[in-house]
Design a protein around this motif. Structure first.
Motif, PDB file in Angstrom:
ATOM      1  N   TYR A 482      26.508  15.700  -4.874  1.00 50.70           N
ATOM      2  CA  TYR A 482      25.296  15.248  -5.556  1.00 50.70           C
ATOM      3  C   TYR A 482      24.942  16.242  -6.647  1.00 50.70           C
ATOM      4  O   TYR A 482      25.082  17.464  -6.464  1.00 50.70           O
ATOM      5  N   LEU A 483      24.480  15.704  -7.775  1.00 48.90           N
ATOM      6  CA  LEU A 483      23.821  16.524  -8.784  1.00 48.90           C
ATOM      7  C   LEU A 483      22.347  16.593  -8.404  1.00 48.90           C
ATOM      8  O   LEU A 483      21.683  15.559  -8.280  1.00 48.90           O
ATOM      9  N   MET A 484      21.838  17.786  -8.189  1.00 44.47           N
ATOM     10  CA  MET A 484      20.419  17.969  -7.894  1.00 44.47           C
ATOM     11  C   MET A 484      19.764  18.561  -9.140  1.00 44.47           C
ATOM     12  O   MET A 484      20.055  19.707  -9.515  1.00 44.47           O
ATOM     13  N   VAL A 485      18.913  17.763  -9.775  1.00 43.80           N
ATOM     14  CA  VAL A 485      18.335  18.163 -11.055  1.00 43.80           C
ATOM     15  C   VAL A 485      16.888  18.595 -10.837  1.00 43.80           C
ATOM     16  O   VAL A 485      16.032  17.801 -10.449  1.00 43.80           O
ATOM     17  N   ILE A 492      24.819  21.639  -8.073  1.00 48.32           N
ATOM     18  CA  ILE A 492      25.732  20.662  -7.481  1.00 48.32           C
ATOM     19  C   ILE A 492      25.928  21.022  -6.022  1.00 48.32           C
ATOM     20  O   ILE A 492      26.237  22.176  -5.694  1.00 48.32           O
ATOM     21  N   LEU A 493      25.734  20.027  -5.133  1.00 51.03           N
ATOM     22  CA  LEU A 493      25.884  20.236  -3.698  1.00 51.03           C
ATOM     23  C   LEU A 493      27.058  19.410  -3.187  1.00 51.03           C
ATOM     24  O   LEU A 493      27.150  18.217  -3.484  1.00 51.03           O
ATOM     25  N   ALA A 494      27.960  20.043  -2.406  1.00 53.18           N
ATOM     26  CA  ALA A 494      29.128  19.357  -1.829  1.00 53.18           C
ATOM     27  C   ALA A 494      29.524  20.099  -0.545  1.00 53.18           C
ATOM     28  O   ALA A 494      29.172  21.255  -0.370  1.00 53.18           O
ATOM     29  N   ASP A 495      30.229  19.519   0.385  1.00 56.30           N
ATOM     30  CA  ASP A 495      30.380  18.101   0.631  1.00 56.30           C
ATOM     31  C   ASP A 495      29.173  17.651   1.442  1.00 56.30           C
ATOM     32  O   ASP A 495      28.878  18.203   2.496  1.00 56.30           O
ATOM     33  N   VAL A 496      28.512  16.645   0.930  1.00 55.59           N
ATOM     34  CA  VAL A 496      27.266  16.200   1.548  1.00 55.59           C
ATOM     35  C   VAL A 496      27.348  14.756   2.032  1.00 55.59           C
ATOM     36  O   VAL A 496      26.356  14.207   2.512  1.00 55.59           O
ATOM     37  N   ASP A 613      11.141  18.743  -5.226  1.00 58.59           N
ATOM     38  CA  ASP A 613      10.898  18.292  -6.596  1.00 58.59           C
ATOM     39  C   ASP A 613      12.196  18.216  -7.385  1.00 58.59           C
ATOM     40  O   ASP A 613      12.263  18.602  -8.552  1.00 58.59           O
ATOM     41  N   ALA A 614      13.258  17.738  -6.719  1.00 59.53           N
ATOM     42  CA  ALA A 614      14.553  17.596  -7.372  1.00 59.53           C
ATOM     43  C   ALA A 614      14.945  16.127  -7.423  1.00 59.53           C
ATOM     44  O   ALA A 614      14.650  15.354  -6.504  1.00 59.53           O
ATOM     45  N   THR A 615      15.618  15.740  -8.500  1.00 57.95           N
ATOM     46  CA  THR A 615      16.163  14.395  -8.618  1.00 57.95           C
ATOM     47  C   THR A 615      17.620  14.420  -8.196  1.00 57.95           C
ATOM     48  O   THR A 615      18.412  15.199  -8.728  1.00 57.95           O
ATOM     49  N   ALA A 616      17.966  13.588  -7.218  1.00 57.93           N
ATOM     50  CA  ALA A 616      19.341  13.538  -6.723  1.00 57.93           C
ATOM     51  C   ALA A 616      20.104  12.453  -7.466  1.00 57.93           C
ATOM     52  O   ALA A 616      19.701  11.290  -7.475  1.00 57.93           O
TER      53      ALA A 616
END
Length: 658
Positions: A482-485, A492-496, A613-616
């Motif tokens: 996932y891109l966490m903005v 970037i978070l992996a492996d999720v 407060d992050a957009t996934a």
């Protein structure tokens, strides 16, 4: 409101004077400090003289919101309302209750859209402004005096098409509305109490269309739809004033926006399954983020075309800058969409009968992001598109059960899975299923990528791809990220999403895939391998596994900046890294975070998206030789699908370049 809606820095100045000359002098002396002046709460007729003098004497925009804001917003609603009821602008009979700043400005602005002055009947507290009346008349009221025998509101409304209330509450009755022409339009805009209660207005007759200034009813005419975005456009081109053409452009932009498909996030915010252009949705909602890009862009364009702008700007780039003001996630997605639209690819959607997918495909074509292919029963897709008023021009439709590819794809599926329990007959049955068919389209090169998962769970969505599509050369496992903005940064978070308990070798592979994926998004990967141990602080097999993964990565890909095992807080803190772990290769906060197992990764990204407060943005699948991405089951919006389509196109472009 200026800051929240259009990112303009504003502060209030209250002037302790009732004198027009003093007021004008004070405001004029402040000109070097400000980019624009918004006049607020100044009564008529003084407001007309104040605004006129300031506009003549100053070289920055001066705008009296109480006059022009209501005019611009209500005009947008009226343009659409008149269209919906099927009448002609130059024929409709107007009744305007009120003869103050807002009323004069509204009436004058409506003339710019084909409304005839002789068809406007205006009333003040003494009644109709008719020719020959002398009591309570000034030079502003004289402009709207008409030859008529009507003297009261009740008289004027008989046979009228439109009522615009800019006066006081509870002066309009159901009987008056029933006396109006067929399909009457009621704009009861007095606040906080409208000229007639919304419930009374809509129950007065079946064919009435109603708008108010209230947020708790449909069709809210709210000035916040205007002034923040008008000033944004004016300031960004250094306009000397806000002229008539800029106001017209703002109204038209709002009217046009109301006809576009409304994002699901906006509909749900207002407790609706879907907002759709019609009698109860004639004007955009204030929290619709698209108002900024549409209105500010239209105003800036009009300023340049009429010579009011002191600098010219590239409108395409300006649109991107406006998106960036809405947040980092929109800035990122705008950049990705721009890249995708430079070379759109064929993306297949197995859930082609889904209403959300159909609506998204229309946006995808309009923005030239991709060439969508919808799979499913053709009659059902077309029937649903008709219900949604969705134009499928530019969208390819394929029914797997009748497709010319069916036989070839079934044989290929049998060939790939014949020693894994599938018979030729079962292959023919499976390939009729849209997920199998879509995966085979990509595998065979008949499509460039696939996006699915909105109508079934993650495991069922990914299974056909795992059975059909090849992995990248040398890759043994698929992984998800996932891109966490956040407001000012991207992680970037992996492996999720995929691997439950990866081995050290699998963790290394996941990290390498993610680092390469990060570069597609113009990020220089700084990889942290997360654990409950900090560089050997805890001796445990789970920590040792992460440490071994770091060793493998450095051996296989020495070009990747990676370190671990480490705590999550250390990984995202430059200060902690430098202070306590100066030996670490990472000396700035990591932007790629690799989790030791699916439990921790999945929990982390969901908590961040809700509490941090992050957009996934995702999930994005890695490891396949061709792009495949999944959507969140039953939760993805049109905007999510559009964004994930752009990402899938981006990956297809990268594959082609590679």
């Amino acid at each position: 409101l200026f800051k929240r809606f259009s990112d303009i820095d504003v502060f209030d100045l209250e002037l302790d004077t009732q004198n027009v000359d003093e007021f004008v002098k004070a405001v004029k002396l402040l000109e070097p400090t400000f980019g624009g002046i918004n006049l607020e709460d100044i009564k008529a007729p003084e407001c007309f003289e104040i605004e006129k003098r300031l506009k003549a004497e100053m070289s920055i925009p001066v705008f009296h919101d109480d006059q022009h804001g209501t005019a611009i917003i209500s005009a947008a609603g009226l343009i659409n309302a008149i269209e919906i009821v099927g009448k002609k602008r130059d024929k409709v009979k107007f009744v305007i209750s009120g003869a103050g700043a807002a009323a004069f400005s509204c009436a004058g602005h409506y003339l710019n859209f084909g409304i005839k002055r002789e068809n406007i009947c205006m009333l003040d507290s003494l009644g109709v402004l008719y020719e020959g009346r002398t009591r309570g008349i000034n030079k502003y009221k004289e402009k709207f005096m008409v030859k008529t025998g009507d003297r009261t509101l009740e008289d004027a409304l008989k046979g009228a098409d439109i009522f615009v209330g800019l006066s006081i509450g509870n002066i309009l009755t159901q009987e008056m509305i029933r006396s109006m022409a067929e399909y009457p339009i009621i704009f009861a805009l007095a606040n906080p109490d409208p000229e007639i209660k919304y419930e009374d207005a809509v129950t007065s007759r079946k064919d009435v269309l109603v708008a108010t200034g209230r947020s708790d009813f449909p069709n809210q005419v709210n000035n916040v739809l205007g002034f923040p975005f008008i000033f944004r456009g004016a300031l960004d081109v250094s306009a000397k004033t806000i002229n008539t053409e800029m106001k017209i452009a703002a109204s038209q932009a709002l009217a046009d926006l109301a006809k576009q498909d409304v994002p699901d996030s906006i509909s749900s915010l207002y407790g609706k399954d879907r907002l759709k252009f019609g009698p109860e949705y004639i004007i955009p909602k204030p929290f619709d983020h698209r108002v900024l890009t549409s209105v500010a862009l239209a105003v800036a364009k009009a300023a340049m075309e009429t010579g009011e702008a002191q600098k010219n700007i590239n409108l395409d780039l300006y649109s991107d800058k406006l998106e960036a003001r809405l947040g980092k996630s929109r800035e990122l997605m705008r950049e990705i969409i721009n890249i995708a639209s430079n070379d759109p690819k064929r993306i297949v959607f197995p859930e082609g009968e889904s209403d959300v997918v159909i609506r998204a495909s229309v946006h995808i074509v309009q923005q030239k992001i991709a060439k969508p292919i919808l799979l499913g029963n053709l009659d059902d897709i077309r029937k649903e598109a008709k219900r949604l008023d969705a134009d499928l021009k530019g969208v390819e439709l394929i029914d797997p059960s009748t497709s010319k590819y069916h036989k070839k794809y079934a044989e290929k599926l049998f060939e790939k899975r014949q020693r894994k329990g599938i018979t030729r007959r079962r292959a023919k049955v499976n390939i009729k299923r849209t997920n199998f068919f879509g995966s085979m389209m990509v595998q065979m090169g008949d499509a460039d990528g696939i996006l699915s998962g909105i109508t079934q769970n993650y495991a069922d969505s990914i299974r056909p791809a795992l059975q059909i599509m090849d992995l990248e050369p040398g890759i043994k496992n698929v992984a998800g990220m996932y891109l966490m903005v956040f407001k000012n940064k991207i992680k970037i978070l992996a492996d999720v999403t995929v691997n439950i308990e990866p081995t050290a070798e699998m963790l290394a592979e996941i990290a390498i895939l993610t680092a390469d994926e990060a570069r597609k998004f113009k990020l220089n990967p700084q990889v942290a391998m997360l654990s409950f141990s900090n560089f050997g602080s805890v001796k445990h097999p789970l920590a040792s596994k992460v440490k071994e993964a770091v060793r493998i990565i450095k051996e296989k890909r020495p070009d990747i900046v990676v370190d671990g095992e480490m705590h999550g807080d250390v990984a995202v803190s430059t200060e902690l890294l430098k202070k306590h772990y100066p030996f670490s290769i990472l000396q700035t906060e990591a932007n790629v975070l690799i989790f030791p197992d699916l439990t921790s990764g999945n929990i982390a990204y969901k908590l961040l998206s809700k509490l941090g407060d992050a957009t996934a943005i995702g999930p994005i699948l890695m490891g396949f030789s061709n792009p495949i991405n999944l959507l969140q089951f039953a939760a993805s919006t049109v905007e999510d699908i559009v964004n994930m389509t752009a990402i899938t196109v981006l990956e297809a472009q990268a594959k082609e370049q590679k």
